[in-house]
Design an enzyme around this catalytic site. Structure first.
Site, short mmCIF file in Angstrom:
data_model
loop_
_atom_site.label_atom_id
_atom_site.label_comp_id
_atom_site.label_asym_id
_atom_site.label_seq_id
_atom_site.Cartn_x
_atom_site.Cartn_y
_atom_site.Cartn_z
N ASP A 198 0.86 -1.18 0.00
CA ASP A 198 0.00 0.00 0.00
C ASP A 198 0.90 1.24 0.00
OD1 ASP A 198 -3.04 0.90 0.81
OD2 ASP A 198 -1.52 2.28 1.59
N ASN A 228 -2.82 12.71 -4.16
CA ASN A 228 -3.93 13.01 -5.06
C ASN A 228 -4.56 14.37 -4.75
OD1 ASN A 228 -3.99 10.86 -6.87
ND2 ASN A 228 -5.26 9.59 -5.54
N ASP A 233 -1.96 8.84 -10.80
CA ASP A 233 -1.96 7.76 -11.78
C ASP A 233 -0.55 7.48 -12.29
OD1 ASP A 233 -4.67 7.60 -11.48
OD2 ASP A 233 -5.16 8.62 -13.37
N GLU A 259 -4.67 2.41 -4.27
CA GLU A 259 -3.20 2.30 -4.21
C GLU A 259 -2.75 0.98 -3.60
OE1 GLU A 259 -4.46 4.37 -0.34
OE2 GLU A 259 -5.17 4.07 -2.38
#
Length: 357
Positions: free
Chosen positions: A238, A246, A255, A281
């Site tokens: 993770d 983000n 991305d 993620e």
């Protein structure tokens, strides 16, 4: 054919792809083999009854015995385990039908005119049923071979002989074109199915296996590991502070980080390892044959590699959890333990690896 097989054909050699296409076509055509067999037997029986209405029928009992033999060969088509045996069963069925038709033509005033319609129907209607050109040639020869005794008969009507050769040649050419076109269509459909399977099983952003595909392959690997006793490890990854990335820099940047992480993992993992994106993620790697210690060593090697992935708000770090499949444990339970180990790494300060108890 299972989707997992279709997916792997993207990188297969031309020979492997051709073999898979033929096997896929065999399985699909076998679904209609019983119906075709019933049609063949019923048609032969009706032809036999019709022949009894014409004077001087010959070999009636032999033709009756050929009916169950035709059914047996048709059943062999449906149960054939390989492309080769499938083709042989098809040719045997066509040969039996042709021989039955030949026997029915014996004793008639114009045997070629009796034989011709059935032969044309056989050649034309079975053009889709052949997998390879070799099989189509063999089946056509098995049908048309029974023409020869009538063609070489010097007492045969010349007009019948000429028209028989004309219409037989026309049906042969038509069947050849039909077979070639159907093969082209089937290959295009097979290629599209392979592409669809790849799209369904792949995460379009990262190229990793989709969650559904990963879990399906994990189930298969777990069953294999439980049966053989070989170890199977799960590495749960993770990205740390991904939401902050983000929110602060936009999803396009996030991305790009996900794609960069996926590229590193794909280059660092073995070919037999299965790498999937579970969502957001979160990623998971299936490690067949790996113990917990070896999986932890792999995770430690991955951390500096992942740190090289560009991230505008600092160094890319991950929290990793590892679980080894236990005897009698389901893959869902093992994945849950790996998830808990990853959460433990988060709570311990992130950027570290934890192994589940």
């Amino acid at each position: 054919m299972p989707y997992t097989t279709l997916i792997h054909l993207r990188t297969a050699s031309p020979a492997e792809r051709e073999a898979a296409y033929r096997e896929h076509t065999r399985q699909r055509l076998q679904l209609t083999a019983i119906e075709m067999g019933v049609t063949a037997v019923v048609s032969s029986a009706l032809a036999l009854l019709a022949r009894l209405l014409i004077p001087a029928p010959e070999y009636v009992w032999l033709r009756v015995l050929l009916l169950p033999l035709t059914a047996l060969f048709a059943y062999g088509i449906a149960r054939a385990p390989s492309v080769r045996s499938y083709g042989l069963a098809c040719m045997a069925t066509i040969g039996t039908l042709g021989f039955n038709n030949y026997l029915g033509a014996l004793g008639t005033d114009r045997p070629l005119m009796y034989f011709l319609p059935a032969a044309m129907i056989l050649v034309l209607t079975t053009s889709f049923f052949w997998i390879t050109m070799t099989q189509w040639i063999g089946g056509t020869l098995a049908c048309y071979a029974f023409f020869l005794p009538f063609i070489v008969d010097h007492t045969a009507n010349r007009a019948d002989t000429v028209f028989t050769l004309l219409f037989a040649g026309t049906s042969l050419a038509t069947a050849f074109v039909s077979h070639a076109r159907i093969q082209d269509y089937q290959r295009r459909a097979f290629d599209q199915e392979c592409r669809l399977a790849e799209l369904t099983a792949t995460d379009t952003l990262t190229g990793a296996r989709s969650r559904a595909e990963f879990l399906q392959q994990a189930e298969v690997a777990a069953a294999r590991a439980q049966a053989s006793g070989a170890p199977l490890a799960l590495l749960y990854l993770d990205i740390d502070h991904f939401k902050r990335l983000n929110d602060g820099h936009g999803h396009a940047v996030g991305d790009a980080v996900l794609r960069g992480m996926a590229e590193v993992l794909q280059q660092a993992l073995r070919e037999r390892d299965v790498f999937g994106r579970l969502g957001g993620e979160e990623f998971c790697v299936l490690l067949p044959g790996q113990t917990g210690d070896r999986a932890a060593a792999l995770a430690e090697r991955l951390r500096p590699l992942l740190a090289q992935v560009p991230r505008p708000d600092g160094r890319l770090t991950v929290s990793a959890g590892i679980a080894v499949l236990r005897a009698g444990e389901s893959i869902a339970q093992a994945l849950h333990r790996a998830d808990l180990a990853m959460l433990q790494a988060k709570q311990a300060g992130r950027d570290r690896v934890c192994v589940a108890d």
